[in-house]
Design an enzyme around this catalytic site. Structure first.
Site, PDB file in Angstrom:
ATOM      1  N   GLU A  18       0.819  -1.216   0.000  1.00  0.00           N
ATOM      2  CA  GLU A  18       0.000   0.000   0.000  1.00  0.00           C
ATOM      3  C   GLU A  18       0.850   1.262   0.000  1.00  0.00           C
ATOM      4  O   GLU A  18       2.033   1.226   0.329  1.00  0.00           O
ATOM      5  CB  GLU A  18      -0.848   0.041   1.283  1.00  0.00           C
ATOM      6  CG  GLU A  18      -2.152  -0.714   1.201  1.00  0.00           C
ATOM      7  CD  GLU A  18      -3.248   0.087   0.515  1.00  0.00           C
ATOM      8  OE1 GLU A  18      -2.963   1.214   0.065  1.00  0.00           O
ATOM      9  OE2 GLU A  18      -4.374  -0.427   0.431  1.00  0.00           O
ATOM     10  N   ARG A  22      -8.351   0.697  12.491  1.00  0.00           N
ATOM     11  CA  ARG A  22      -6.915   0.991  12.435  1.00  0.00           C
ATOM     12  C   ARG A  22      -6.685   2.146  11.466  1.00  0.00           C
ATOM     13  O   ARG A  22      -7.466   2.356  10.544  1.00  0.00           O
ATOM     14  CB  ARG A  22      -6.134  -0.246  11.975  1.00  0.00           C
ATOM     15  CG  ARG A  22      -6.492  -0.704  10.581  1.00  0.00           C
ATOM     16  CD  ARG A  22      -5.474  -1.639   9.963  1.00  0.00           C
ATOM     17  NE  ARG A  22      -5.973  -2.134   8.677  1.00  0.00           N
ATOM     18  CZ  ARG A  22      -5.911  -1.442   7.545  1.00  0.00           C
ATOM     19  NH1 ARG A  22      -5.372  -0.246   7.514  1.00  0.00           N
ATOM     20  NH2 ARG A  22      -6.403  -1.960   6.426  1.00  0.00           N
ATOM     21  N   ASN A  69      -5.352   4.063   8.365  1.00  0.00           N
ATOM     22  CA  ASN A  69      -5.171   3.581   7.003  1.00  0.00           C
ATOM     23  C   ASN A  69      -4.425   4.638   6.182  1.00  0.00           C
ATOM     24  O   ASN A  69      -3.575   5.337   6.709  1.00  0.00           O
ATOM     25  CB  ASN A  69      -6.563   3.228   6.433  1.00  0.00           C
ATOM     26  CG  ASN A  69      -6.495   2.284   5.264  1.00  0.00           C
ATOM     27  OD1 ASN A  69      -5.652   1.396   5.226  1.00  0.00           O
ATOM     28  ND2 ASN A  69      -7.370   2.460   4.297  1.00  0.00           N
ATOM     29  N   ASN A  85      -9.450   6.047   2.485  1.00  0.00           N
ATOM     30  CA  ASN A  85      -8.354   5.636   1.612  1.00  0.00           C
ATOM     31  C   ASN A  85      -7.659   6.833   0.981  1.00  0.00           C
ATOM     32  O   ASN A  85      -7.302   7.756   1.685  1.00  0.00           O
ATOM     33  CB  ASN A  85      -8.848   4.591   0.603  1.00  0.00           C
ATOM     34  CG  ASN A  85      -8.408   3.185   1.013  1.00  0.00           C
ATOM     35  OD1 ASN A  85      -7.227   2.972   1.271  1.00  0.00           O
ATOM     36  ND2 ASN A  85      -9.324   2.259   1.104  1.00  0.00           N
ATOM     37  N   ASP A 113      -9.490   2.724  -4.349  1.00  0.00           N
ATOM     38  CA  ASP A 113      -8.596   2.562  -3.195  1.00  0.00           C
ATOM     39  C   ASP A 113      -7.714   3.806  -3.088  1.00  0.00           C
ATOM     40  O   ASP A 113      -8.227   4.889  -2.858  1.00  0.00           O
ATOM     41  CB  ASP A 113      -7.828   1.245  -3.349  1.00  0.00           C
ATOM     42  CG  ASP A 113      -7.182   0.786  -2.045  1.00  0.00           C
ATOM     43  OD1 ASP A 113      -6.899   1.618  -1.187  1.00  0.00           O
ATOM     44  OD2 ASP A 113      -6.929  -0.428  -1.903  1.00  0.00           O
TER      45      ASP A 113
END
Ligand code: CA
Length: 296
Positions: A23, A105, A107, A153, A203
């Site tokens: 990521e 959590r 991100n 995101n 995303d």
């Protein structure tokens, strides 16, 4: 849906890794390297395009994104807060998000041109709208700037800093906000792009120097570039389906790096897509903008 141009440019594997959840690629200009994370693996990766070597550092919390600090080292959105990873690779938590967010959590995120760090939460149980978007200012104060977030995101800004683009993957939407650079205040939220086709959801994202918005399509094996008016301009196909984020890098910011994941893929699919979890690179013929760094 009307036909749109699919690029035939070649896409290569840069870092051949098997990240579970690769990521958040970020170009670290000072060190001429790509910083990226494996959230599930609790790793911060460093890819050097010159040597083609990828190294990584284990961190104690799940890292959502890691961005260079002006003071040196990196700032991370990780676990249930923010932390610094210093040049000796020591991690120190510097701020926490509120207790009610412990089922989420931290991100993806990004820094704005004033050096503020924006990052939001992803619910561990995918509870709709239970999360939030936070802003870490250079003095390390945390402000909750948006509620009712599902899976926070990609975040990036238009080249003139007047628009903030923001992805909530559970809403399957990229939104635009008006952005006030001097105060860090967002307003006038409106839909920019919806991606809602089968497994495909938006995303991570990055905005290029011409204002084009590149969106990684998780479950779609694609990057899509949208013009500032929201029209689909280009599609780049990738050799695996869980495409997570993208960022321009290299000395002239002409290399577009793309991260991917193995998460959610069956052994059969992984046999067909052996490069899942790698970082890819291509040259789409447009440039990125320099990565903004954290001013704290
Ligand atoms: Ca993501």
């Amino acid at each position: 849906m009307k036909a749109h141009p699919v690029d035939t440019i070649s896409v290569e594997v840069a870092a051949a890794e098997a990240a579970q959840l690769g990521e958040a690629p970020v170009w670290d200009h000072a060190a001429s390297r790509l910083v990226w994370v494996d959230i599930a693996g609790r790793l911060v990766h460093f890819y050097d395009p010159l040597s083609r070597a990828d190294t990584c550092v284990a961190v104690p919390e799940t890292p959502g994104v890691a961005i260079p600090r002006q003071a040196g080292g990196l700032v991370l959105a990780a676990g249930h807060g923010f932390g610094f990873l210093d040049q000796d690779q020591r991690f120190e938590e510097v701020a926490q998000i509120p207790q009610r967010q412990v089922l989420a959590r931290m991100n993806d995120g990004n820094c704005d041109s004033a050096g503020r760090f924006w990052a939001g939460t992803a619910g561990l149980n995918e509870e709709p709208q239970a999360g939030a978007l936070y802003r870490l200012d250079p003095d390390l104060t945390v402000t909750r700037v948006l509620d009712h977030v599902g899976e926070s995101n990609g975040i990036d800004w238009s080249p003139d800093d007047r628009i903030m683009y923001y992805v909530d993957s559970l809403e399957r939407r990229v939104d635009a906000f008006d952005f006030d650079l001097s105060t860090g205040v967002i307003s006038n939220r409106r839909p920019f792009v919806v991606i809602d086709e089968g497994e495909a959801v938006p995303d991570g994202l990055t905005v290029d120097a011409d204002g084009g918005v590149w969106v990684a399509v998780w479950g779609g094996s694609q990057l899509r570039r949208f013009a500032p008016d929201g029209s689909l301009d280009r599609v780049i196909r990738l050799p695996t389906r869980q495409i997570t984020s993208c960022a321009f890098g290299g000395p002239d910011l002409e290399d577009l790096y793309v991260t991917s994941a193995r998460e959610g893929l069956s052994p059969e699919v992984l046999l067909q897509e052996p490069d899942a979890g790698s970082v890819f690179v291509c040259k789409p013929g447009v440039r990125g903008r320099p990565q903004r760094t954290f001013a704290g």
